[in-house]
Design an enzyme around this catalytic site. Structure first.
Site, mmCIF file in Angstrom:
data_model
loop_
_atom_site.group_PDB
_atom_site.id
_atom_site.type_symbol
_atom_site.label_atom_id
_atom_site.label_comp_id
_atom_site.label_asym_id
_atom_site.label_seq_id
_atom_site.Cartn_x
_atom_site.Cartn_y
_atom_site.Cartn_z
ATOM 1 N N GLY A 170 8.475 6.696 0.301
ATOM 2 C CA GLY A 170 7.410 7.687 0.174
ATOM 3 C C GLY A 170 6.098 7.091 -0.301
ATOM 4 N N LEU A 175 3.289 7.443 1.296
ATOM 5 C CA LEU A 175 3.086 6.731 2.562
ATOM 6 C C LEU A 175 1.632 6.357 2.813
ATOM 7 C CD1 LEU A 175 5.468 8.918 4.770
ATOM 8 C CD2 LEU A 175 6.002 6.842 3.476
ATOM 9 N N GLU A 188 -0.877 3.549 5.694
ATOM 10 C CA GLU A 188 -0.959 3.099 7.093
ATOM 11 C C GLU A 188 0.084 2.041 7.444
ATOM 12 O OE1 GLU A 188 -2.621 4.538 9.565
ATOM 13 O OE2 GLU A 188 -3.125 6.018 8.038
ATOM 14 N N HIS A 239 3.287 2.134 6.403
ATOM 15 C CA HIS A 239 4.437 2.954 6.810
ATOM 16 C C HIS A 239 4.169 3.593 8.182
ATOM 17 C CE1 HIS A 239 4.643 3.287 2.261
ATOM 18 N NE2 HIS A 239 5.847 2.834 2.539
ATOM 19 N N GLN A 259 17.966 0.342 -6.645
ATOM 20 C CA GLN A 259 17.249 -0.923 -6.431
ATOM 21 C C GLN A 259 16.234 -1.227 -7.528
ATOM 22 O OE1 GLN A 259 15.772 0.561 -2.547
ATOM 23 N NE2 GLN A 259 13.829 -0.376 -3.067
ATOM 24 N N GLN A 272 13.476 -8.813 2.310
ATOM 25 C CA GLN A 272 14.250 -7.594 2.594
ATOM 26 C C GLN A 272 14.611 -7.530 4.080
ATOM 27 O OE1 GLN A 272 13.376 -3.501 1.025
ATOM 28 N NE2 GLN A 272 12.359 -3.264 2.975
ATOM 29 N N ILE A 304 0.329 -4.554 7.517
ATOM 30 C CA ILE A 304 -0.937 -3.828 7.656
ATOM 31 C C ILE A 304 -1.727 -4.019 6.347
ATOM 32 C CG2 ILE A 304 -2.005 -1.565 8.044
ATOM 33 C CD1 ILE A 304 -0.402 -2.640 10.466
ATOM 34 N N SER A 320 2.332 0.869 -1.782
ATOM 35 C CA SER A 320 2.295 2.046 -2.656
ATOM 36 C C SER A 320 1.941 1.617 -4.075
ATOM 37 C CB SER A 320 3.654 2.740 -2.652
ATOM 38 O OG SER A 320 4.086 2.966 -1.331
ATOM 39 N N ARG A 321 2.294 0.392 -4.447
ATOM 40 C CA ARG A 321 2.050 -0.080 -5.816
ATOM 41 C C ARG A 321 0.583 -0.437 -6.069
ATOM 42 N NH1 ARG A 321 7.652 -2.155 -5.411
ATOM 43 N NH2 ARG A 321 8.827 -1.118 -7.078
HETATM 44 P P1 AMP Z 1 8.550 1.074 0.836
HETATM 45 O O1 AMP Z 1 8.203 2.515 0.902
HETATM 46 O O2 AMP Z 1 7.601 0.249 0.028
HETATM 47 O O3 AMP Z 1 10.003 0.830 0.488
HETATM 48 O O4 AMP Z 1 8.376 0.512 2.309
HETATM 49 C C1 AMP Z 1 9.047 1.109 3.404
HETATM 50 C C2 AMP Z 1 8.876 0.248 4.615
HETATM 51 O O5 AMP Z 1 7.492 0.103 4.912
HETATM 52 C C3 AMP Z 1 9.440 -1.191 4.422
HETATM 53 O O6 AMP Z 1 10.074 -1.599 5.609
HETATM 54 C C4 AMP Z 1 8.190 -1.986 4.154
HETATM 55 O O7 AMP Z 1 8.300 -3.343 4.510
HETATM 56 C C5 AMP Z 1 7.183 -1.269 5.048
HETATM 57 N N1 AMP Z 1 5.815 -1.540 4.583
HETATM 58 C C6 AMP Z 1 5.324 -1.347 3.337
HETATM 59 N N2 AMP Z 1 4.043 -1.778 3.270
HETATM 60 C C7 AMP Z 1 3.733 -2.250 4.495
HETATM 61 C C8 AMP Z 1 2.570 -2.842 5.067
HETATM 62 N N3 AMP Z 1 1.467 -3.032 4.348
HETATM 63 N N4 AMP Z 1 2.614 -3.215 6.362
HETATM 64 C C9 AMP Z 1 3.745 -3.033 7.102
HETATM 65 N N5 AMP Z 1 4.870 -2.485 6.626
HETATM 66 C C10 AMP Z 1 4.867 -2.103 5.342
#
Ligand code: AMP
Length: 284
Positions: free
Chosen positions: A31, A33, A35, A37, A61, A154, A177, A187-188
């Site tokens: 979540g 979210l 660009e 995601h 996790q 991951q 991205i 998100s962080r």
């Molecule tokens: P998260 O919500 O951080 O667990 O991320 C969910 C999915 O989105 C994971 O597969 C991440 O690798 C991907 N993701 C997060 N940030 C980015 C980004 N900046 N560019 C591409 N994919 C991302």
């Protein structure tokens, strides 16, 4: 967009889609979210007939000293973004729906691979990731699942787990991205103060510089990593966790950077730990 909060609902919809011979793509997320995601959802939209996104901050996790409680959440915004990107179903379960009480069953790669890079500071992290992704695979039964190269370790771990557990799901890696100034979207990033936000640019600066060196023909890992470390160390608010060149499959350190090698970094900006990376020769 269907919003499903129970496993039963997801199973019923997906069973119907499969019966109609429709392919299903899954995008697992926690979540809040952005660009990054959305790019995964777009890719799933292009590749599959139906797109399921899961939005679940997975407690298994996070270690007790990590940011589970503080992890940012904005359900309304997530729904809006997903509607805009053509998501068919959002799976938004509670912790109780995902984990039966006293759940003690885990999926874990019992090897050195998850102990490298982020596994050094986050020893239980990938066990939690493998467990929740396995559960999502069992619940959604997708044909394809989409993960970001942003979390390179991951992605490598999920690929291996999928193969070793015979899930028969195609794992699709998607490019990182970035914000317009280069910072990888995360998100962080929301934890950063304005001053820290500026300081966080050392991550992408180091990544771009390392990538340029490798493209120019320098393959000695130490030379590349030392220059990247110097860029990061020049920023007073930054503290290096790791700056490493590893085999893109095993995650073991390599002396020479050839195509497929992962150059990955984790850096604390104040209290916030951020990651970034590039793959020599590009993402295949
Ligand atoms: P998260 O919500 O951080 O667990 O991320 C969910 C999915 O989105 C994971 O597969 C991440 O690798 C991907 N993701 C997060 N940030 C980015 C980004 N900046 N560019 C591409 N994919 C991302």
């Amino acid at each position: 967009m269907i919003i499903a909060k129970t496993v039963k609902e997801v199973r019923e919809y997906v069973a119907k889609w499969h019966k109609d011979n429709l392919t299903v793509g899954l995008v697992p997320t926690m979540g809040y979210l952005h660009e990054g995601h959305a790019s995964l959802v777009d890719k799933a939209r292009a590749d599959c007939d139906k797109v399921v996104v899961s939005d679940f901050v997975n407690p298994t996790q996070f270690a007790p000293n990590e940011d589970l409680e503080a992890y940012p959440r904005d359900f309304e915004h997530d729904c809006k973004l997903l509607e805009e990107h053509g998501c068919d179903m959002l799976f938004y379960p509670s912790v109780e729906e995902m984990y039966v009480p006293n759940s003690k069953t885990f999926v874990e790669i019992l090897d050195e691979m998850p102990k490298q890079l982020c596994g050094k500071t986050r020893p239980i992290h990938f066990r939690g990731v493998c467990t929740v992704v396995s559960k999502l695979f069992n619940i959604v039964q997708p044909d394809k699942a989409f993960f970001g190269q942003k979390d390179a370790q991951q992605l490598a771990i999920i690929r291996r787990m999928t193969r070793e557990m015979s899930y028969g799901i195609e794992i699709v890696g998607c490019p990182i991205i970035r914000e317009s100034d280069g910072l990888a979207k995360s998100s962080r990033n929301t934890y950063l103060s304005p001053e820290e936000r500026k300081a966080a640019l050392v991550l992408s600066k180091a990544i771009f510089h390392g990538e340029k060196l490798v493209k120019s023909g320098i393959s000695d890992s130490k030379t590349v990593l030392d220059e990247m470390k110097a860029i990061i160390s020049a920023e007073p608010l930054a503290k290096i966790d790791y700056v490493s060149a590893v085999d893109g499959v095993t995650m073991f350190p390599v002396d020479k950077i050839s195509n497929g090698v992962l150059v990955a970094i984790a850096v604390y900006i104040g209290k916030t730990r951020l990651i970034d990376n590039f793959i020599a020769g590009g993402l295949k």
